[in-house]
Design a protein around this motif. Structure first.
Motif, short mmCIF file in Angstrom:
data_model
loop_
_atom_site.label_atom_id
_atom_site.label_comp_id
_atom_site.label_asym_id
_atom_site.label_seq_id
_atom_site.Cartn_x
_atom_site.Cartn_y
_atom_site.Cartn_z
N TYR A 1 9.35 12.72 -12.89
CA TYR A 1 9.24 11.64 -11.93
C TYR A 1 7.80 11.55 -11.45
O TYR A 1 7.18 12.58 -11.17
CB TYR A 1 10.15 11.88 -10.71
CG TYR A 1 11.60 11.72 -11.02
CD1 TYR A 1 12.24 10.50 -10.82
CD2 TYR A 1 12.35 12.78 -11.52
CE1 TYR A 1 13.59 10.35 -11.11
CE2 TYR A 1 13.70 12.63 -11.81
CZ TYR A 1 14.31 11.41 -11.60
OH TYR A 1 15.63 11.25 -11.89
N LEU A 2 7.29 10.33 -11.37
CA LEU A 2 5.94 10.12 -10.89
C LEU A 2 5.97 9.34 -9.59
O LEU A 2 6.78 8.43 -9.42
CB LEU A 2 5.12 9.34 -11.90
CG LEU A 2 4.93 9.95 -13.29
CD1 LEU A 2 4.04 9.05 -14.14
CD2 LEU A 2 4.35 11.34 -13.21
N ILE A 3 5.06 9.68 -8.69
CA ILE A 3 4.79 8.87 -7.51
C ILE A 3 3.70 7.90 -7.92
O ILE A 3 2.63 8.31 -8.37
CB ILE A 3 4.33 9.73 -6.31
CG1 ILE A 3 5.36 10.81 -5.99
CG2 ILE A 3 4.04 8.85 -5.10
CD1 ILE A 3 6.70 10.31 -5.54
N GLY B 1 0.79 -1.22 0.00
CA GLY B 1 0.00 0.00 0.00
C GLY B 1 0.82 1.27 0.00
O GLY B 1 0.28 2.37 0.13
N LYS B 2 2.13 1.14 -0.16
CA LYS B 2 3.00 2.31 -0.18
C LYS B 2 3.17 2.80 -1.62
O LYS B 2 2.74 2.15 -2.56
CB LYS B 2 4.34 1.96 0.45
CG LYS B 2 4.17 1.57 1.91
CD LYS B 2 5.45 1.20 2.55
CE LYS B 2 5.15 0.93 4.02
NZ LYS B 2 5.86 -0.16 4.56
N SER B 3 3.79 3.93 -1.78
CA SER B 3 4.04 4.48 -3.11
C SER B 3 5.54 4.50 -3.37
O SER B 3 6.35 4.44 -2.45
CB SER B 3 3.45 5.88 -3.23
OG SER B 3 3.98 6.72 -2.25
N ILE B 4 5.89 4.60 -4.64
CA ILE B 4 7.29 4.69 -5.05
C ILE B 4 7.41 5.82 -6.08
O ILE B 4 6.43 6.19 -6.73
CB ILE B 4 7.82 3.37 -5.65
CG1 ILE B 4 7.02 2.98 -6.89
CG2 ILE B 4 7.81 2.27 -4.61
CD1 ILE B 4 7.64 1.85 -7.67
N GLU B 5 8.62 6.34 -6.22
CA GLU B 5 8.88 7.37 -7.23
C GLU B 5 9.74 6.78 -8.33
O GLU B 5 10.76 6.16 -8.06
CB GLU B 5 9.59 8.57 -6.60
CG GLU B 5 9.82 9.68 -7.60
CD GLU B 5 10.53 10.88 -7.01
OE1 GLU B 5 9.91 11.94 -6.92
OE2 GLU B 5 11.71 10.73 -6.63
N LYS B 6 9.31 6.99 -9.58
CA LYS B 6 10.04 6.46 -10.73
C LYS B 6 10.12 7.50 -11.83
O LYS B 6 9.19 8.27 -12.03
CB LYS B 6 9.33 5.22 -11.30
CG LYS B 6 9.19 4.07 -10.33
CD LYS B 6 10.47 3.58 -9.73
CE LYS B 6 11.38 2.86 -10.68
NZ LYS B 6 12.61 2.40 -10.08
N GLU C 1 3.46 14.14 -9.40
CA GLU C 1 4.66 14.18 -10.25
C GLU C 1 5.51 15.38 -9.90
O GLU C 1 5.05 16.33 -9.27
CB GLU C 1 4.27 14.21 -11.73
CG GLU C 1 3.60 15.47 -12.19
CD GLU C 1 3.25 15.41 -13.66
OE1 GLU C 1 3.89 16.16 -14.43
OE2 GLU C 1 2.35 14.65 -14.04
N ARG C 2 6.76 15.29 -10.32
CA ARG C 2 7.68 16.41 -10.17
C ARG C 2 8.62 16.41 -11.35
O ARG C 2 8.83 15.38 -12.00
CB ARG C 2 8.45 16.33 -8.84
CG ARG C 2 9.51 15.27 -8.79
CD ARG C 2 10.33 15.32 -7.49
NE ARG C 2 11.28 14.24 -7.46
CZ ARG C 2 12.51 14.27 -7.98
NH1 ARG C 2 12.96 15.36 -8.59
NH2 ARG C 2 13.32 13.23 -7.90
N ILE C 3 9.20 17.55 -11.62
CA ILE C 3 10.19 17.71 -12.68
C ILE C 3 11.51 18.06 -12.03
O ILE C 3 11.60 18.99 -11.23
CB ILE C 3 9.78 18.81 -13.68
CG1 ILE C 3 8.38 18.58 -14.24
CG2 ILE C 3 10.82 18.96 -14.79
CD1 ILE C 3 8.25 17.36 -15.11
N SER C 4 12.55 17.30 -12.36
CA SER C 4 13.87 17.55 -11.78
C SER C 4 14.53 18.76 -12.45
O SER C 4 14.02 19.30 -13.44
CB SER C 4 14.76 16.32 -11.94
OG SER C 4 15.14 16.18 -13.30
#
Length: 100
Positions: free
Chosen positions: A78-80, A31-36, A69-72
């Motif tokens: 990157y998406l969670i 049930g956790k999230s990851i960033e890829k 999401e975030r942009i480096s």
């Protein structure tokens, strides 16, 4: 979704997964999230090229949902990611984990 042909593709990709990838999948099942990183330009022919393509393919076929999401600084997106629902969680627990 439980018996689609994409399940066999996902299974073959997960069989190639390294220890880090398997750990990330286990986190998702918990049930956790990851960033890829995601490129959003994956083609069917490129699915097997890299492990990052595994994440992209699974996102675009509904196995994961985007939470944020975030942009480096280098403009990499990157998406969670999380598992979207109980049906997909069932698939992971009962079909995909067997591949581990």
């Amino acid at each position: 979704m439980a018996n689609t042909s994409s399940n066999s593709i996902v299974r073959s990709l997960i069989e190639k997964a390294d220890v880090k990838t398997k750990k990330e999948i286990e986190l998702l099942i918990e049930g956790k999230s990851i960033e890829k990183p995601v490129h959003e330009d994956i083609t069917y022919d490129a699915i097997y090229d890299t492990m990052d393509n595994l994440w992209e393919f699974m996102l675009f076929t509904g196995y994961f949902k985007k939470v944020s999401e975030r942009i480096s600084e280098t403009n990499q997106k990157y998406l969670i990611l999380e598992i979207p629902n109980e049906e997909v969680k069932y698939i992971f627990r009962n079909k995909i984990l067997r591949c581990f």
